[in-house]
Design a protein around this motif. Sequence first.
Motif, PDB file in Angstrom:
ATOM      1  N   LEU A  48       8.906  -2.836  -3.423  1.00 55.32           N
ATOM      2  CA  LEU A  48       8.079  -3.623  -2.311  1.00 55.32           C
ATOM      3  C   LEU A  48       7.655  -4.445  -3.780  1.00 55.32           C
ATOM      4  O   LEU A  48       7.003  -4.209  -4.357  1.00 55.32           O
ATOM      5  CB  LEU A  48       6.777  -2.143  -2.133  1.00 55.32           C
ATOM      6  N   ILE A  49       7.982  -5.512  -2.138  1.00 53.17           N
ATOM      7  CA  ILE A  49       6.606  -7.007  -2.486  1.00 53.17           C
ATOM      8  C   ILE A  49       6.023  -7.311  -1.588  1.00 53.17           C
ATOM      9  O   ILE A  49       6.878  -7.963  -0.286  1.00 53.17           O
ATOM     10  CB  ILE A  49       8.012  -7.910  -3.351  1.00 53.17           C
ATOM     11  N   PRO A  50       4.817  -7.161  -1.773  1.00 51.12           N
ATOM     12  CA  PRO A  50       4.004  -6.908  -0.207  1.00 51.12           C
ATOM     13  C   PRO A  50       4.417  -8.614   0.930  1.00 51.12           C
ATOM     14  O   PRO A  50       3.995  -8.273   1.660  1.00 51.12           O
ATOM     15  CB  PRO A  50       2.549  -6.847  -0.721  1.00 51.12           C
ATOM     16  N   VAL A  51       4.519  -9.307  -0.088  1.00 53.91           N
ATOM     17  CA  VAL A  51       4.409 -11.296   0.179  1.00 53.91           C
ATOM     18  C   VAL A  51       5.417 -10.969   0.980  1.00 53.91           C
ATOM     19  O   VAL A  51       5.308 -12.106   2.331  1.00 53.91           O
ATOM     20  CB  VAL A  51       4.717 -12.473  -0.397  1.00 53.91           C
ATOM     21  N   ARG A  52       6.806 -10.327   1.186  1.00 55.67           N
ATOM     22  CA  ARG A  52       8.110 -10.363   1.939  1.00 55.67           C
ATOM     23  C   ARG A  52       7.452  -9.997   3.773  1.00 55.67           C
ATOM     24  O   ARG A  52       8.492 -10.465   4.312  1.00 55.67           O
ATOM     25  CB  ARG A  52       8.882  -9.179   1.706  1.00 55.67           C
ATOM     26  N   LEU A 124       0.103  -2.490   0.853  1.00 59.23           N
ATOM     27  CA  LEU A 124       0.114  -3.438   2.005  1.00 59.23           C
ATOM     28  C   LEU A 124      -1.198  -4.354   2.213  1.00 59.23           C
ATOM     29  O   LEU A 124      -1.652  -5.412   2.105  1.00 59.23           O
ATOM     30  CB  LEU A 124       1.391  -3.436   2.782  1.00 59.23           C
ATOM     31  N   ALA A 125      -1.997  -3.714   2.706  1.00 60.03           N
ATOM     32  CA  ALA A 125      -2.676  -4.025   3.176  1.00 60.03           C
ATOM     33  C   ALA A 125      -4.019  -4.186   2.144  1.00 60.03           C
ATOM     34  O   ALA A 125      -4.637  -4.995   2.494  1.00 60.03           O
ATOM     35  CB  ALA A 125      -3.750  -2.675   4.294  1.00 60.03           C
ATOM     36  N   THR A 126      -3.938  -3.372   0.978  1.00 59.58           N
ATOM     37  CA  THR A 126      -4.806  -4.115   0.129  1.00 59.58           C
ATOM     38  C   THR A 126      -4.405  -5.599  -1.232  1.00 59.58           C
ATOM     39  O   THR A 126      -5.215  -5.384  -1.594  1.00 59.58           O
ATOM     40  CB  THR A 126      -5.895  -3.029  -1.369  1.00 59.58           C
ATOM     41  N   HIS A 127      -2.909  -5.654  -1.039  1.00 61.94           N
ATOM     42  CA  HIS A 127      -2.575  -6.428  -1.773  1.00 61.94           C
ATOM     43  C   HIS A 127      -2.428  -7.641  -1.243  1.00 61.94           C
ATOM     44  O   HIS A 127      -0.768  -6.860  -1.235  1.00 61.94           O
ATOM     45  CB  HIS A 127      -1.836  -6.118  -3.057  1.00 61.94           C
ATOM     46  N   PRO A 128      -1.692  -7.660  -0.124  1.00 60.59           N
ATOM     47  CA  PRO A 128      -0.949  -9.008   1.306  1.00 60.59           C
ATOM     48  C   PRO A 128      -0.533 -10.072   1.124  1.00 60.59           C
ATOM     49  O   PRO A 128       0.618 -10.193   0.775  1.00 60.59           O
ATOM     50  CB  PRO A 128      -1.800  -9.090   1.844  1.00 60.59           C
ATOM     51  N   LEU A 193      -9.833  -3.851  -7.480  1.00 60.63           N
ATOM     52  CA  LEU A 193     -10.497  -5.032  -6.358  1.00 60.63           C
ATOM     53  C   LEU A 193     -11.039  -5.327  -6.934  1.00 60.63           C
ATOM     54  O   LEU A 193     -11.917  -7.248  -6.484  1.00 60.63           O
ATOM     55  CB  LEU A 193     -10.792  -4.146  -5.040  1.00 60.63           C
ATOM     56  N   VAL A 194     -12.199  -5.830  -7.671  1.00 62.73           N
ATOM     57  CA  VAL A 194     -13.241  -6.319  -8.880  1.00 62.73           C
ATOM     58  C   VAL A 194     -12.874  -7.801  -9.248  1.00 62.73           C
ATOM     59  O   VAL A 194     -12.772  -8.787  -9.040  1.00 62.73           O
ATOM     60  CB  VAL A 194     -14.562  -5.489  -8.778  1.00 62.73           C
ATOM     61  N   SER A 195     -11.519  -6.379 -10.002  1.00 58.47           N
ATOM     62  CA  SER A 195     -10.735  -7.327 -11.044  1.00 58.47           C
ATOM     63  C   SER A 195      -9.928  -7.775 -10.870  1.00 58.47           C
ATOM     64  O   SER A 195      -9.081  -6.497 -11.744  1.00 58.47           O
ATOM     65  CB  SER A 195     -11.607  -7.161 -12.974  1.00 58.47           C
ATOM     66  N   PRO A 196      -9.315  -8.236 -10.637  1.00 61.95           N
ATOM     67  CA  PRO A 196      -7.710  -7.656  -9.923  1.00 61.95           C
ATOM     68  C   PRO A 196      -6.877  -7.539 -11.171  1.00 61.95           C
ATOM     69  O   PRO A 196      -5.991  -7.161 -11.656  1.00 61.95           O
ATOM     70  CB  PRO A 196      -7.297  -8.988  -9.585  1.00 61.95           C
ATOM     71  N   ASP A 197      -7.289  -8.408 -12.720  1.00 61.98           N
ATOM     72  CA  ASP A 197      -6.251  -8.422 -13.824  1.00 61.98           C
ATOM     73  C   ASP A 197      -6.568  -7.350 -14.285  1.00 61.98           C
ATOM     74  O   ASP A 197      -5.832  -6.947 -15.654  1.00 61.98           O
ATOM     75  CB  ASP A 197      -6.906  -9.443 -14.554  1.00 61.98           C
ATOM     76  N   MET A 198      -7.756  -6.883 -14.468  1.00 63.37           N
ATOM     77  CA  MET A 198      -7.866  -5.291 -15.045  1.00 63.37           C
ATOM     78  C   MET A 198      -7.043  -4.021 -14.785  1.00 63.37           C
ATOM     79  O   MET A 198      -6.726  -3.308 -15.764  1.00 63.37           O
ATOM     80  CB  MET A 198      -8.917  -4.759 -14.488  1.00 63.37           C
ATOM     81  N   GLY A 200      -3.489  -4.337 -12.749  1.00 67.92           N
ATOM     82  CA  GLY A 200      -2.576  -5.068 -11.748  1.00 67.92           C
ATOM     83  C   GLY A 200      -1.372  -3.829 -12.069  1.00 67.92           C
ATOM     84  O   GLY A 200       0.023  -4.329 -11.487  1.00 67.92           O
ATOM     85  N   ALA A 201      -1.371  -3.607 -13.516  1.00 69.87           N
ATOM     86  CA  ALA A 201       0.282  -2.386 -13.444  1.00 69.87           C
ATOM     87  C   ALA A 201      -0.370  -1.136 -12.526  1.00 69.87           C
ATOM     88  O   ALA A 201       1.434  -0.763 -12.505  1.00 69.87           O
ATOM     89  CB  ALA A 201      -0.201  -2.765 -14.966  1.00 69.87           C
ATOM     90  N   VAL A 202      -1.149  -0.972 -12.276  1.00 70.57           N
ATOM     91  CA  VAL A 202      -0.609   0.417 -11.304  1.00 70.57           C
ATOM     92  C   VAL A 202      -0.696   0.337 -10.377  1.00 70.57           C
ATOM     93  O   VAL A 202      -2.247  -0.533  -9.642  1.00 70.57           O
ATOM     94  CB  VAL A 202      -1.347   1.180 -12.363  1.00 70.57           C
ATOM     95  N   ALA A 203      -0.377   0.587  -9.133  1.00 72.04           N
ATOM     96  CA  ALA A 203      -0.340   0.294  -7.855  1.00 72.04           C
ATOM     97  C   ALA A 203      -1.570   1.589  -7.424  1.00 72.04           C
ATOM     98  O   ALA A 203      -0.875   2.915  -6.876  1.00 72.04           O
ATOM     99  CB  ALA A 203       0.483   0.658  -6.692  1.00 72.04           C
ATOM    100  N   TRP A 204      -2.812   1.379  -7.464  1.00 72.30           N
ATOM    101  CA  TRP A 204      -3.666   3.075  -7.729  1.00 72.30           C
ATOM    102  C   TRP A 204      -4.334   2.736  -6.349  1.00 72.30           C
ATOM    103  O   TRP A 204      -4.201   4.074  -5.749  1.00 72.30           O
ATOM    104  CB  TRP A 204      -5.557   1.855  -8.347  1.00 72.30           C
ATOM    105  N   TRP A 205      -3.906   2.332  -5.245  1.00 74.55           N
ATOM    106  CA  TRP A 205      -4.318   2.363  -4.189  1.00 74.55           C
ATOM    107  C   TRP A 205      -3.561   3.126  -3.148  1.00 74.55           C
ATOM    108  O   TRP A 205      -3.255   3.347  -2.178  1.00 74.55           O
ATOM    109  CB  TRP A 205      -5.095   0.769  -3.113  1.00 74.55           C
TER     110      TRP A 205
END
Length: 255
Positions: A48-52, A124-128, A193-198, A200-205
């Motif tokens: 799954l690549i959201p920007v697709r 997808l909704a949280t990382h469009p 969501l507040v600090s995306p770099d913290m 990013g390796a896990v799809a928490w949402w």
Amino acid sequence: MLPFIDTAPRAARPVIVLGLIALNSLVFLWMRSLPTPAVNAVLAHYALIPVRYTDPALARAAGLDPANWWPMVTDMFMHGGWLHIIFNMWFLWIFGPAMEARFGRLGFASLYLVGGIAANIVHLATHPGSLEPVLGASGAIAAVIAAYAVIYPTARVITIIPIWIIPLFIPVPAFIFAIVWFGMQILQGSSELVSPDMAGAVAWWAHIGGFVFGALFAIFAGALGLGMQTRATVWADTRGKRVPDIRPGGFDRRW
């Protein structure tokens, strides 16, 4: 917190659970056997690549097909490493058989697959605008954990809690286990969501979306009065031990 064993009625022959574990394992081993360029191609087509879906022009420029919706399903059968698949399959083995017994094979398969799709939709909704491939069964398994907690809130989940190098086996009610697990996902997801770099390796949402779907699925099934659908195995007697005797003789087979 690592679940060790549970005390809810489990499917005597969890065909769907075993099939999912086998399929995930085969896909993982197959991907491990591929050279790096081939792995990247597989990820581009099936992860799954959201920007697709959110930016078709950018997706086409990156070599992605916006009309390919298979990744909404196929990504949940792919894993990124040994710990990723081992932990996912272990959680599926602990919580899955009870849900397969309760909902039946078709119902459990629906919980798993639609739960995974719901998890992907929330991601997808949280990382469009994300170009990062997402893969793993965690969203689907989150749905299973939530359904389990709704159906069997007081069932004991014997949980391994390591204190330094000493593992403690603690019986935790399924509802408490699920709330703690869900709270961890909310905490990590909010931080991301507040600090995306913290984180990013896990799809928490995706985990959060799968969990919410699983809880709603179980509530709806309960409202319909859905009972035990397949033959189940339950504990006959734990003889007062903190950790149940897991020998086959300790079980009582019932419908």
